[in-house]
Write an enzyme that holds these catalytic residues in place. Structure first.
Site, mmCIF file in Angstrom:
data_model
loop_
_atom_site.group_PDB
_atom_site.id
_atom_site.type_symbol
_atom_site.label_atom_id
_atom_site.label_comp_id
_atom_site.label_asym_id
_atom_site.label_seq_id
_atom_site.Cartn_x
_atom_site.Cartn_y
_atom_site.Cartn_z
ATOM 1 N N TRP A 138 -51.419 -33.742 -62.496
ATOM 2 C CA TRP A 138 -50.499 -32.614 -62.734
ATOM 3 C C TRP A 138 -50.541 -32.271 -64.219
ATOM 4 O O TRP A 138 -50.449 -33.171 -65.068
ATOM 5 C CB TRP A 138 -49.092 -33.067 -62.313
ATOM 6 N N ASP A 220 -45.387 -41.826 -59.526
ATOM 7 C CA ASP A 220 -44.757 -40.513 -59.402
ATOM 8 C C ASP A 220 -44.638 -40.198 -57.910
ATOM 9 O O ASP A 220 -45.636 -40.056 -57.216
ATOM 10 C CB ASP A 220 -45.630 -39.463 -60.126
ATOM 11 N N LYS A 255 -38.664 -30.905 -53.857
ATOM 12 C CA LYS A 255 -39.453 -30.387 -52.726
ATOM 13 C C LYS A 255 -38.820 -30.772 -51.393
ATOM 14 O O LYS A 255 -38.605 -29.920 -50.541
ATOM 15 C CB LYS A 255 -40.887 -30.939 -52.760
HETATM 16 C C1 LMR Z 1 -46.059 -27.963 -59.494
HETATM 17 O O1 LMR Z 1 -46.941 -28.780 -59.749
HETATM 18 O O2 LMR Z 1 -46.282 -26.758 -59.285
HETATM 19 C C2 LMR Z 1 -44.639 -28.437 -59.392
HETATM 20 O O3 LMR Z 1 -44.587 -29.802 -59.606
HETATM 21 C C3 LMR Z 1 -43.693 -27.681 -60.226
HETATM 22 C C4 LMR Z 1 -43.880 -27.861 -61.689
HETATM 23 O O4 LMR Z 1 -42.881 -28.120 -62.369
HETATM 24 O O5 LMR Z 1 -45.003 -27.751 -62.215
#
Ligand code: LMR
Length: 405
Positions: A138, A220, A255
């Site tokens: 992420w 996570d 979510k």
């Molecule tokens: C995402 O990856 O789109 C979500 O986890 C929201 C975010 O805060 O980035």
């Protein structure tokens, strides 16, 4: 420009450089400004129903109705949040597998807040630990760690085919590059951005390596219920916790409760014994106190109200199952519809991916073209938010994707 012209004023803010837009939330800002009437936002991970709305779950509405009647104060929560909420998180995430006296749980503003508290804790208490992140991960993970001053490194995760999990590469990197005491970031399920998850056998091998290398797992857990089910999605985390005595778990209810804007999550620290847990808990509280002081009440109160009530919990589980099944159906529909476009590109590999996202393999240039020519917003890595697709717009989405291939 409306410049102020006070005499003798020295403007210290002038010259501050503009930061680049956030690679995920920045796209939503651009989307909102886009005038294209057929635009589609498939960037940020938010679930949308068939009408394109991000619904408030029925169990949440009912919990809120009850809270309006019963809530007696808006006074501050304690630094670690609502006790009832923390107890429900313990039972949902850990069950009875670990003695409650070994787990410190702090309610946090979302999973992002939890990760930041965890990163601050690692820097303050475990230096000179570095954190090892999967590649890719992420986009906000490295940013959070950098903001906390936590040095990060990457381990191999996605195979060179861009569709499979590279277990051998991951284990080789962890075995050869980490130092004992380093932290390792693991996605418990629904790996973001790829949706490519380890199998139960893979988790055993990962757990063995984490234990042998004496690494601290930072897990996570943002998508519980969106992979295979609420209980099933705990399997990887449980395998890790069977192998080590110490871990940090960050969870989120954005979510699976649809509580995105209520900002509700937790940082959970598992220690080897309760004395150690209490000392670590006190340090986590110090970190929170000097940041946001104590968490917001409403989201935590909703989660606690639902999970303390058998009927509301059953409703919640049904609603999570419905969201997961609909996302799976959209994934399937996307793959099937792409076949009809004549683009000659087989997207069947998407069917093995788990969670909200599909890692499409689209290149940054194709992603740009989708945005500029068709008003379709996906993340630069090629990550598409399947949970934002709609049955009604699937044809036009697939035609657009086919046209950039
Ligand atoms: C995402 O990856 O789109 C979500 O986890 C929201 C975010 O805060 O980035």
């Amino acid at each position: 420009m409306n410049a102020s012209a006070k005499s003798n004023a020295v403007h210290r803010f002038i010259g501050i450089p503009t930061a680049p837009p956030d690679s995920i939330l920045g796209l939503t800002e651009a989307f909102l400004a886009d005038k294209n009437p057929s635009k589609m936002n498939l960037s940020v991970g938010v679930y949308k129903d068939a009408s394109g709305q991000t619904p408030i779950l029925k169990c949440v509405k009912e919990a809120e109705r009850r809270l309006i009647e019963t809530e007696a104060t808006k006074g501050y929560l304690s630094i670690d949040g609502l006790p009832d909420y923390r107890e429900q998180v313990r039972s949902l995430v850990f069950g009875d597998s670990i003695d409650a006296g070994r787990i410190a749980i702090l309610q946090t503003p979302g999973g992002t807040g939890a990760l930041r508290v965890a990163a601050d804790f690692i820097v303050a208490q475990l230096s000179p630990a570095r954190i090892w992140m999967p590649s890719p991960t992420w986009a906000n993970h490295p940013a959070i760690f950098a903001a906390a001053g936590l040095a990060s490194e990457t381990y191999r995760y996605l195979g060179s085919d861009r569709t499979s999990f590279d277990l051998a590469g991951m284990l080789e990197d962890l075995n050869q590059k980490t130092k004992p005491g380093d932290a390792v970031l693991l996605h418990a399920c629904c790996h973001n951005p790829t949706g490519v998850d380890p199998t139960p056998e893979d988790w055993k091998a990962i757990a063995k390596t984490v234990a042998e290398r004496q690494l601290i797992p930072l897990i996570d857990f943002a998508y519980q219920g969106f992979g295979d089910g609420i209980e099933q999605d705990k399997a990887g985390l449980q395998t890790i916790l069977e192998a080590v005595d110490e871990a940090i778990v960050c969870n989120s209810f954005s979510k699976n409760f649809g509580l995105y804007s209520e900002r509700v999550g937790s940082v959970c620290l598992v220690a080897a014994d309760s004395e150690t847990m209490k000392a670590a808990q006190s340090q986590l509280k110090t970190i929170v106190r000097t940041n946001y002081s104590n968490p917001p009440r409403h989201g935590g109160a909703i989660v606690a109200t639902v999970l303390q009530d058998a009927e509301l919990t059953t409703l919640w589980k049904q609603e999570v199952d419905e969201m997961r099944q609909r996302i799976d159906a959209l994934r399937q529909q996307f793959v099937e519809t792409m076949k009809t476009t004549g683009a000659g590109h087989d997207f069947s590999f998407l069917l093995k991916q788990k969670g909200m996202f599909s890692f499409s393999g689209l290149t940054p240039m194709q992603v740009d073209e989708l945005k500029n020519k068709h008003g379709i917003y996906i993340v630069g890595s090629g990550r598409i938010n399947v949970a934002g697709m709609s049955e009604a717009k699937m044809d036009s989405l697939c035609q657009s994707v086919a046209s950039v291939l």
